[in-house]
Design a protein around this motif. Structure first.
Motif, short mmCIF file in Angstrom:
data_model
loop_
_atom_site.label_atom_id
_atom_site.label_comp_id
_atom_site.label_asym_id
_atom_site.label_seq_id
_atom_site.Cartn_x
_atom_site.Cartn_y
_atom_site.Cartn_z
N GLY A 193 1.53 4.19 4.00
CA GLY A 193 0.83 2.97 3.62
C GLY A 193 1.06 1.95 4.83
O GLY A 193 1.71 2.26 5.83
N GLU B 134 0.92 -1.24 0.07
CA GLU B 134 -0.18 0.04 -0.07
C GLU B 134 1.07 1.39 -0.01
O GLU B 134 2.04 1.40 0.94
CB GLU B 134 -0.78 -0.02 1.19
CG GLU B 134 -1.88 1.10 1.14
CD GLU B 134 -2.94 1.18 2.28
OE1 GLU B 134 -4.06 1.29 2.14
OE2 GLU B 134 -2.23 0.90 3.58
N ARG C 82 -1.88 -0.92 -3.18
CA ARG C 82 -2.87 -1.53 -2.18
C ARG C 82 -2.43 -2.68 -1.55
O ARG C 82 -1.39 -3.49 -1.84
CB ARG C 82 -4.24 -1.82 -2.96
CG ARG C 82 -4.30 -2.93 -4.10
CD ARG C 82 -5.42 -3.08 -4.68
NE ARG C 82 -5.79 -4.31 -5.46
CZ ARG C 82 -5.78 -5.71 -5.27
NH1 ARG C 82 -6.45 -5.98 -3.69
NH2 ARG C 82 -6.02 -6.75 -5.90
N THR C 83 -3.18 -2.85 -0.51
CA THR C 83 -2.93 -4.04 0.37
C THR C 83 -3.96 -5.15 0.09
O THR C 83 -4.97 -5.00 -0.10
CB THR C 83 -2.78 -3.69 1.83
OG1 THR C 83 -2.47 -4.63 2.86
CG2 THR C 83 -4.19 -2.76 2.30
#
Length: 412
Positions: free
Chosen positions: A285, A256, A339-340
């Motif tokens: 992030g 992220e 993104r995670t």
């Protein structure tokens, strides 16, 4: 008188010889007699010495024979040596053959609990073959790396998740609480999977060091292709087959990363990081990442950016929320999805996300987490965005064990 002279003529003759006048003939006789006696004495002396020598030699021979007899008796009383020993005594000791070192030795994975220092570990794990094609059969695996304070409290749920999928995963546990004496059953997938660990503090640089330590240990296994970081409060949202396929077939990494204004974003940046990291390159992030092997090697090999964060991002900077997002975006942004894969709820605000307890766990709630929103996967729209969820407490375990395996279709 006559009879006596007749009976001893030799004595009489000798007597007359000594009493007769000294003539030349008599002198010659005396000299002859003297030399005869001398020779007789010499011969007799030599003969006597020879008799003494033979007597000593006989005694010595008898003594030696007695000792030999005793030795024979001792030999008979002693058990004979083994046949192998006799053979070794008869034959010369052969020259040892050097042990052959083949590819198998190079591929042997050390035990998780080794004695390498961090420096040695990172150096060994950073070795990369230039030839990309593997000269051996290789089944790609996913490395599940648990960064925990103590034991993996939700391990019974993970046991069911991994069941029936041997050979497709590896497990590594970094426990910051080294004093925790936790007994793991020998039949558990977590048995013997703890790596050499050090104390970790939330928000400190040693959190990044622990992540690199986990990555390095996992990289020692050439079969590990994808690497996912998890905490003790994480749960899977899908079965193993779904998670494995999703990760192995992904063309991107899942770190992220986003640019955020304000005190918890750019406000944590230090001008001392320039020119290595400028404020425009500063990212934030989640620390809970998933990445492929190539990126994992780059992360453990990095010294330039890590040293900057080590020196100028500690305390209120929260290095674990900025190091990977900044490093990956700047150096490998084209391979990152930004993104995670870990769902977490920050809706309530504050420094920590929402925690889920026993009463929060329902079938409807878990189904909602599995279908939370739309995202991209390999450049296409996809409904599966999160494979894992945080923060579930130990008190939620009983309900998770009752609901999750059936809902997620674990191998029962």
């Amino acid at each position: 008188m006559k009879n006596n002279n007749t009976q001893n003529p030799s004595i009489t003759t000798l007597f007359k010889l000594f009493n007769a006048p000294l003539h030349i003939s008599n002198l010659l006789s005396l000299m002859l007699f003297f030399f005869f006696g001398l020779c007789f004495g010499i011969i007799l002396t030599f003969h006597l010495k020879n008799i003494s020598f033979n007597l000593q030699f006989t005694q010595f021979t008898h003594f030696s024979h007695s000792n030999a007899t005793l030795a024979d008796v001792s030999y008979l009383a002693t058990p004979p040596p083994p046949a192998e020993l006799e053979l070794e005594l008869e034959l010369e000791t052969p020259t040892p053959v050097p042990e052959k070192v083949g590819l198998r030795n190079y591929l042997t994975v050390p035990e998780p609990m080794h004695d390498m220092t961090d420096e040695e570990l990172l150096w060994r794990a950073s070795m990369v073959p230039k030839v990309r094609d593997y000269p051996f059969e290789r089944t790609e695996k996913v490395a599940f790396m648990f960064l925990t304070r103590g034991p993996v409290v939700l391990s019974p749920l993970w046991e069911r998740f991994f069941k029936g999928n041997d050979g497709l995963f590896s497990i590594y546990v970094h426990s910051s609480d080294s004093s925790a004496n936790v007994t793991v059953p020998e039949d558990s997938v977590f048995y013997g999977r703890r790596i050499p660990s050090k104390d970790v503090e939330w928000g400190k640089v040693n959190m990044i060091e622990a992540e690199r330590r986990l990555l390095a240990n996992a990289l020692l296994d050439f079969s590990n292709q994808r690497f996912v970081l998890l905490s003790e409060s994480c749960i899977p949202l899908f079965n193993f087959s779904t998670v494995y396929t999703y990760l192995i077939n992904s063309k991107h990494n899942f770190v992220e990363s986003y640019d955020l204004e304000g005190p918890v974003g750019r406000g944590r940046y230090s001008p001392k990081m320039a020119p290595t990291v400028d404020i425009e390159e500063w990212r934030k992030g989640s620390q809970w990442f998933e990445m492929n092997r190539d990126l994992a090697i780059e992360v453990i090999s990095d010294k330039m950016y890590f040293s900057v964060f080590h020196d100028f991002c500690d305390g209120q900077c929260y290095a674990d929320e900025h190091y990977l997002p900044t490093f990956v975006t700047k150096m490998f942004g084209e391979t990152n999805s930004n993104r995670t894969l870990h769902f977490v709820d920050w809706a309530k605000g504050g420094p920590h996300p929402t925690r889920y307890t026993r009463n929060d766990v329902t079938e409807e709630f878990l189904e909602e987490l599995r279908n939370d929103k739309s995202c991209e996967y390999n450049g296409k729209k996809n409904q599966t965005c999160h494979l894992f969820a945080r923060k579930f407490t130990f008190h939620a375990l009983d309900r998770l064990l009752r609901i999750a395996p059936k809902l997620m279709q674990f191998n029962l």
